[in-house]
Design an enzyme around this catalytic site. Structure first.
Site, PDB file in Angstrom:
ATOM      1  N   GLY A 251      94.937  82.818  34.993  1.00  0.00           N
ATOM      2  CA  GLY A 251      95.260  82.339  36.242  1.00  0.00           C
ATOM      3  C   GLY A 251      95.084  80.658  35.855  1.00  0.00           C
TER       4      GLY A 251
ATOM      5  N   ASN B  39      94.340  75.084  39.442  1.00  0.00           N
ATOM      6  CA  ASN B  39      93.483  73.971  39.181  1.00  0.00           C
ATOM      7  C   ASN B  39      92.371  74.148  38.542  1.00  0.00           C
ATOM      8  OD1 ASN B  39      95.159  71.788  40.355  1.00  0.00           O
ATOM      9  ND2 ASN B  39      94.633  72.774  42.526  1.00  0.00           N
TER      10      ASN B  39
ATOM     11  N   GLY C 200      91.660  76.930  36.638  1.00  0.00           N
ATOM     12  CA  GLY C 200      91.817  77.176  35.317  1.00  0.00           C
ATOM     13  C   GLY C 200      91.921  76.282  34.221  1.00  0.00           C
TER      14      GLY C 200
ATOM     15  N   LYS D 180      78.883  78.875  50.065  1.00  0.00           N
ATOM     16  CA  LYS D 180      80.440  78.388  49.606  1.00  0.00           C
ATOM     17  C   LYS D 180      81.441  78.913  50.631  1.00  0.00           C
ATOM     18  CE  LYS D 180      83.494  75.948  47.573  1.00  0.00           C
ATOM     19  NZ  LYS D 180      84.368  76.507  46.670  1.00  0.00           N
TER      20      LYS D 180
ATOM     21  N   ASN E 280      88.528  74.470  54.705  1.00  0.00           N
ATOM     22  CA  ASN E 280      89.880  74.840  54.451  1.00  0.00           C
ATOM     23  C   ASN E 280      90.810  75.004  55.524  1.00  0.00           C
ATOM     24  OD1 ASN E 280      88.219  74.933  52.020  1.00  0.00           O
ATOM     25  ND2 ASN E 280      89.631  76.259  51.055  1.00  0.00           N
TER      26      ASN E 280
ATOM     27  N   GLU F 154      94.082  81.668  51.376  1.00  0.00           N
ATOM     28  CA  GLU F 154      93.112  82.705  51.155  1.00  0.00           C
ATOM     29  C   GLU F 154      92.448  82.686  52.675  1.00  0.00           C
ATOM     30  OE1 GLU F 154      91.775  82.036  46.710  1.00  0.00           O
ATOM     31  OE2 GLU F 154      91.229  80.509  48.243  1.00  0.00           O
TER      32      GLU F 154
HETATM   33  C1  LIG Z   1      85.056  72.654  48.272  1.00  0.00           C
HETATM   34  C2  LIG Z   1      86.631  72.760  48.524  1.00  0.00           C
HETATM   35  C3  LIG Z   1      86.921  72.609  49.986  1.00  0.00           C
HETATM   36  C4  LIG Z   1      87.166  71.277  47.848  1.00  0.00           C
HETATM   37  O1  LIG Z   1      88.460  70.958  48.135  1.00  0.00           O
HETATM   38  C5  LIG Z   1      87.435  73.951  48.066  1.00  0.00           C
HETATM   39  O2  LIG Z   1      86.433  74.675  47.620  1.00  0.00           O
HETATM   40  C6  LIG Z   1      88.688  74.314  48.150  1.00  0.00           C
HETATM   41  O3  LIG Z   1      89.424  73.099  48.560  1.00  0.00           O
HETATM   42  O4  LIG Z   1      89.079  75.330  48.159  1.00  0.00           O
END
Ligand SMILES: CC(C)(CO)C(=O)C(=O)O
Length: 494
Positions: free
Chosen positions: A65, A68, A70, A287, A295, A424
């Site tokens: 993959g 970004n 990777g 996270k 997101n 996602e």
């Molecule tokens: C931490 C954050 C929000 C950074 O943009 C991220 O993990 C993402 O964009 O998927």
């Protein structure tokens, strides 16, 4: 998530096929047409070898993959004083062609400098189909065994892609997943998957990485490291020769994953650190909360991450930002009563209730340390400590800290939405909704309640899934009407 759970659809789908895995051909740049018929590609000009890993080098790192993350990881590993050989595993011949035309992975830093990695990097595509041109090289499980695999695909593809490579992932291998969302290998289903796929002594060391590095795509193999942050690594499902609490096995030899862990904790720009299993689980949950707020909101509002937390940049800074200059910054933090903060607070409150309920569930006991000392109120993974860590105020402080660190980035979901790719959202807010349903059913079962009994309120998360999947683009006030309106009505009737 009980002790002998029914298989969820993703697991049933994977385990339908009980074979040792497909035989795969290793396509290289020698198997695709040169970029231009008139100008032979750089790779062709330097006669790319048909088999680029004849050395069976146990130091080789495969990166599956090449989005970004990777790119960021491959470039940072290449900047080590003694970089490992790296093979990028791509999924389309057009990426081999793009590489052939312009080899190298590029990361632009915020100060404008560009790091390019290519001398230690090979690129391949492993496919069931033999290549229509050039040498047809079938991967050999002994010669081409994958020793260190970093998986940076999108979350839904991660485990299916690793599963497809299983013939080539042997004992002693380390497999690191670096995705947003909760990894599929956590109990209770991860051990079911691993037991079905690998003999106990052959199981690789499975790790997860949790990162908030903000990285934005600038084109194929090229990204902007917009918001540098950190990377934590820890075991999700350790092999039998590895122990969950140390990087050495019982016979004193290093655990299979210690080499990869060492690389990633010393590579520049990553701020990598190794953490124990309970900590990486907690970090992945935290996270998840960040991703379940930043997101979807940035995707629906089509804004930079920082817009959710800060007032707009002053006019001069806005002009600099519009001109693409680094350094342009946001104004002061938004006040608590601003609609954006109220929306993120609502998502946070609902997520906090789910996580606090999850840590009291038996499925969490398989991950958290079980000794008497570890259960003491002050121990970091005791029920009391985790209730505190997943409380609304703690999650809020954590979200605002991460939000400030990644304010310059464009979230991965907004990048996906703009590119017309699947998002996602099911892995983030969808996970919150599904986990709430599971916890409600456990609770009803334990307390012999009717299935209709009122459970965890995750309506804002369910709405976020619906809006993102419908491709909704809204203003702040439109979104506030949708999310805060019904929630307020719900509070009044409770
Ligand atoms: C931490 C954050 C929000 C950074 O943009 C991220 O993990 C993402 O964009 O998927």
């Amino acid at each position: 998530m009980s002790s002998s759970p029914p298989q969820p659809p993703w697991l049933a789908a994977l385990l339908q096929d009980r074979s040792p895995g497909p035989r795969l051909y290793r396509w290289t740049t020698a198997n695709v047409p040169p970029a231009s018929c008139n100008a032979p590609s750089q790779a062709a000009a330097t006669a790319a070898p048909a088999v680029s890993n004849p050395d069976r080098d146990p130091r080789r790192v495969h990166v599956l993959g090449i989005g970004n993350l990777g790119r960021l990881l491959a470039t940072s590993l290449s900047e080590l004083p003694s970089p490992p050989p790296i093979t990028l595993l791509v999924h389309r011949p057009s990426l081999l062609e793009a590489w052939s035309a312009n080899p190298g992975v590029r990361i632009t830093r915020r100060d404008g400098t560009v790091a390019t990695a290519k001398s230690n990097i090979d690129i391949e595509m492993w496919s069931e189909d033999p290549p229509p041109r050039g040498p047809a090289v079938e991967a050999d499980p002994a010669r081409d065994a994958i020793a260190n695999l970093i998986v940076t695909t999108k979350a839904p593809a991660a485990l299916p892609q690793v599963d497809r490579l299983r013939r080539y992932i042997g004992p002693g291998a380390a497999v690191l997943f670096v995705q947003n969302g909760m990894n599929k290998l956590w109990p209770p289903y991860g051990p079911v998957y691993a037991d079905a796929r690998f003999a106990p002594r052959d199981r690789p060391d499975f790790l997860v990485g949790v990162t908030s590095h903000g990285v934005t795509s600038l084109g194929p193999f090229s990204s902007l490291h917009a918001s540098p942050a950190d990377l934590s690594l820890g075991p999700v499902l350790p092999s039998s020769s590895s122990s969950s609490s140390s990087s050495s096995s019982s016979n004193g030899s290093a655990a299979p994953s210690s080499y990869l862990t060492d690389l990633l904790t010393t590579a520049p720009h990553l701020k990598g650190r190794a953490v124990p299993r309970a900590e990486i689980w907690v970090l992945q949950l935290e996270k998840l909360v960040v991703n379940a707020v930043i997101n979807p909101l940035t995707a629906i509002l089509r804004c930079q991450n920082g817009t959710l937390f800060f007032s707009p940049p002053a006019a001069a800074a806005a002009a600099a930002a519009a001109a693409g200059e680094a350094g342009a910054d946001f104004g002061p933090a938004l006040p608590p009563d601003s609609p954006l903060i109220q929306i993120s607070d609502l998502l946070l409150r609902q997520a906090s209730a789910v996580l606090q309920s999850l840590i009291a569930d038996p499925s969490a006991a398989a991950i958290l340390p079980s000794s008497e000392a570890a259960r003491g109120a002050d121990a970091p993974y005791s029920q009391a400590s985790l209730q505190q860590r997943f409380s609304y105020p703690s999650l809020r402080a954590m979200l605002h800290r991460v939000g400030a660190a990644v304010r310059h980035n464009t979230s991965s979901m907004l990048q996906d939405a703009r590119a017309g790719k699947a998002t996602e959202i099911r892995e983030f807010n969808g996970w919150v909704v599904e986990t709430a349903a599971y916890l409600d059913s456990q609770h009803q079962h334990q307390h012999q309640q009717e299935p209709s009994a009122r459970g965890l309120d995750v309506r804002a998360h369910a709405k976020a899934v619906e809006l993102v999947e419908a491709g909704a683009v809204m203003s702040v006030s439109e979104l506030a009407d949708v999310l805060l309106g019904p929630a307020k009505v719900g509070e009044e009737t409770s």
